[in-house]
Design an enzyme around this catalytic site. Structure first.
Site, PDB file in Angstrom:
ATOM      1  N   CYS A 207       8.073  -0.742   6.471  1.00  0.00           N
ATOM      2  CA  CYS A 207       8.635  -0.081   5.278  1.00  0.00           C
ATOM      3  C   CYS A 207       7.461   0.366   4.416  1.00  0.00           C
ATOM      4  CB  CYS A 207       9.549  -1.033   4.517  1.00  0.00           C
ATOM      5  SG  CYS A 207      10.900  -1.734   5.504  1.00  0.00           S
ATOM      6  N   GLY A 209       6.512   3.097   2.753  1.00  0.00           N
ATOM      7  CA  GLY A 209       6.556   3.872   1.524  1.00  0.00           C
ATOM      8  C   GLY A 209       5.376   4.822   1.455  1.00  0.00           C
ATOM      9  N   ALA A 210       4.687   4.823   0.301  1.00  0.00           N
ATOM     10  CA  ALA A 210       3.533   5.702   0.127  1.00  0.00           C
ATOM     11  C   ALA A 210       2.254   5.100   0.676  1.00  0.00           C
ATOM     12  CB  ALA A 210       3.352   6.041  -1.346  1.00  0.00           C
ATOM     13  N   GLY A 211       2.327   3.871   1.207  1.00  0.00           N
ATOM     14  CA  GLY A 211       1.231   3.361   2.003  1.00  0.00           C
ATOM     15  C   GLY A 211       0.193   2.487   1.344  1.00  0.00           C
ATOM     16  N   LYS A 213       0.002  -0.822   1.103  1.00  0.00           N
ATOM     17  CA  LYS A 213      -0.352  -1.921   2.007  1.00  0.00           C
ATOM     18  C   LYS A 213      -0.905  -1.394   3.329  1.00  0.00           C
ATOM     19  CE  LYS A 213       2.819  -5.265  -0.079  1.00  0.00           C
ATOM     20  NZ  LYS A 213       3.246  -4.376  -1.177  1.00  0.00           N
ATOM     21  N   ASP A 279       7.501  -4.896   4.079  1.00  0.00           N
ATOM     22  CA  ASP A 279       7.587  -4.914   2.612  1.00  0.00           C
ATOM     23  C   ASP A 279       8.967  -4.365   2.281  1.00  0.00           C
ATOM     24  OD1 ASP A 279       7.110  -4.970  -0.077  1.00  0.00           O
ATOM     25  OD2 ASP A 279       5.660  -3.333  -0.086  1.00  0.00           O
ATOM     26  N   CYS A 332       9.057  -7.905  -3.380  1.00  0.00           N
ATOM     27  CA  CYS A 332       8.579  -8.027  -4.764  1.00  0.00           C
ATOM     28  C   CYS A 332       9.752  -8.442  -5.645  1.00  0.00           C
ATOM     29  CB  CYS A 332       7.929  -6.736  -5.243  1.00  0.00           C
ATOM     30  SG  CYS A 332       8.930  -5.249  -5.052  1.00  0.00           S
TER      31      CYS A 332
END
Length: 391
Positions: A207, A209-211, A213, A279, A332
């Site tokens: 997962c 997202g914009a990266g 992690k 995530d 989170c």
């Protein structure tokens, strides 16, 4: 803008933010940016002052207020100078009526507070959830070490992290433009370490997202191995490629997933990943310091939908892990039903999987994983667990 006009502008913005929170509209930052894009006459001091008023009012209120004016009146109740600006002069807000009610101060809607208490949070932990967040960056060793950054302070236990002064315009820093630093909360950096990523591994950021992690994983892997970043959100995932170029992360492959067809699209990675990091989409209760209006967006139904999604992505991720590999589950959120409870249910339903021990620079043991909180760790709130598949 006069001081009174700034207050009225904050009220107008709060009206928009309240409506957006109720109707699943744009985030507060987006609404503020749009507001000032249409009002070029407002100078930088005006924008900063209005923004500070807006966020101060949002942080003061646990329940979603009826209106922006009610929210600002709650702030004015403890600030005589602010209250005096309600005088109806010029573009300022109208005078406060004798029977006019301000919104009620609080930390979060009571039903969410009850869930947080059930998850073991109380006392100083709760008000800390809405404190202002610091600005943390990760040093990116895929690029040359940056020159010293004025005001930057090291973060204990994280040699690759710095905390910058509040208000730093990160995009103007040469180190940021060169890709030598990446904005990433210390807590996010810490939980990424649970992947135990090293050069040569095959890793999936499911997962992505914009990266954020993903880029941290690429640095830990020293650009050696294979790193697949996937997501179902095209817009968010599209932001990763240019970030990877700036960071010098050359091993990242992105892949857009079609909901309901993830296993098919990822068939070439079936049972072959050394580590799958998830995530997972969550309520974000650990990130209220950065997005305080998110407290007003949550509903019991939304949390139920999120927990179903979390179970779904755990199943997808587990199928990609090779025998002896690991699944790292991160949220989170500080709600047990999204964190420790999800991991407990997964372990109960999946023979051959066990919770691996974790030694991280911060956090406390919680369920089968580790939890970080703003009050205890000075980070965003996270839950992370590392699950090992039997050989």
């Amino acid at each position: 803008m006069t001081p009174g006009a700034r207050v009225q502008a904050a009220i107008d913005l709060l009206d928009s933010i309240v409506a957006a929170a109720r109707d699943s509209g744009a985030a507060a930052d987006t609404l503020i940016a749009r507001y000032f894009a249409e009002r070029r006459y407002a100078g930088s001091k005006d924008r900063r002052a209005v923004r500070e008023l807006v966020y101060a009012a949002i942080r003061r209120l646990g329940e979603r207020p009826e209106s922006g004016r009610a929210a600002m009146l709650a702030l004015a109740a403890t600030d005589p100078e602010l209250a005096a600006l309600f005088d109806g002069v010029g573009h300022g807000p109208a005078a406060i009526g004798a029977n006019e009610k301000a919104a009620t101060p609080g930390t979060a809607p009571e039903w969410i507070l009850a869930k947080l208490r059930e998850s073991g949070l109380d006392g100083e932990e709760l008000p800390a959830l809405i404190d202002r967040a610091p600005l943390d960056v990760r040093l990116n060793w895929l690029r040359d070490a940056p020159d010293p950054i004025e005001g930057a302070e090291p973060i204990p236990g994280l040699p690759d992290a710095l905390r910058l002064p509040s208000g730093t315009n990160i995009e103007t820093l040469q180190a940021y433009q060169d890709g030598a630093i990446e904005v990433q909360d210390a807590g996010s950096q810490i939980v990424t370490l649970a992947a135990k990523a090293i050069p040569g591994m095959r890793v999936v950021d499911l997962c992505a997202g914009a990266g954020g992690k993903t880029l941290a994983l690429a640095a830990l892997m020293g650009n050696e191995g294979a790193l697949l970043a996937t997501d179902t959100d095209r817009a968010r995932l599209s932001r990763l490629a240019p970030r990877a170029v700036r960071a010098g992360a050359t091993i990242v492959e992105t892949r857009l997933l079609n909901p309901g067809h993830e296993t098919e699209i990822l068939s070439d990675w079936s049972e072959s990943a050394d580590c799958v990091l998830i995530d997972a989409p969550c309520s974000g209760t650990g990130t209220w310091r950065r997005n305080p209006e998110a407290r007003w967006r949550l509903t019991p139904d939304r949390i139920e939908r999120l927990t179903r999604t979390q179970r779904h992505v755990l199943e997808i991720g587990a199928a990609l892990v090779k025998p002896g590999g690991a699944l790292v589950y991160i949220v989170c959120s500080l709600l047990d039903e999204e964190g420790a409870g999800q991991v407990s249910a997964f372990l109960a339903d999946h023979a051959g999987w066990t919770a691996d021990s974790l030694a991280l620079p911060a956090g406390r043991a919680h369920g089968a994983g580790i939890r970080l909180t703003p009050a205890h760790d000075a980070t965003d709130g996270f839950f992370v667990a590392r699950l090992q598949r039997a050989c």
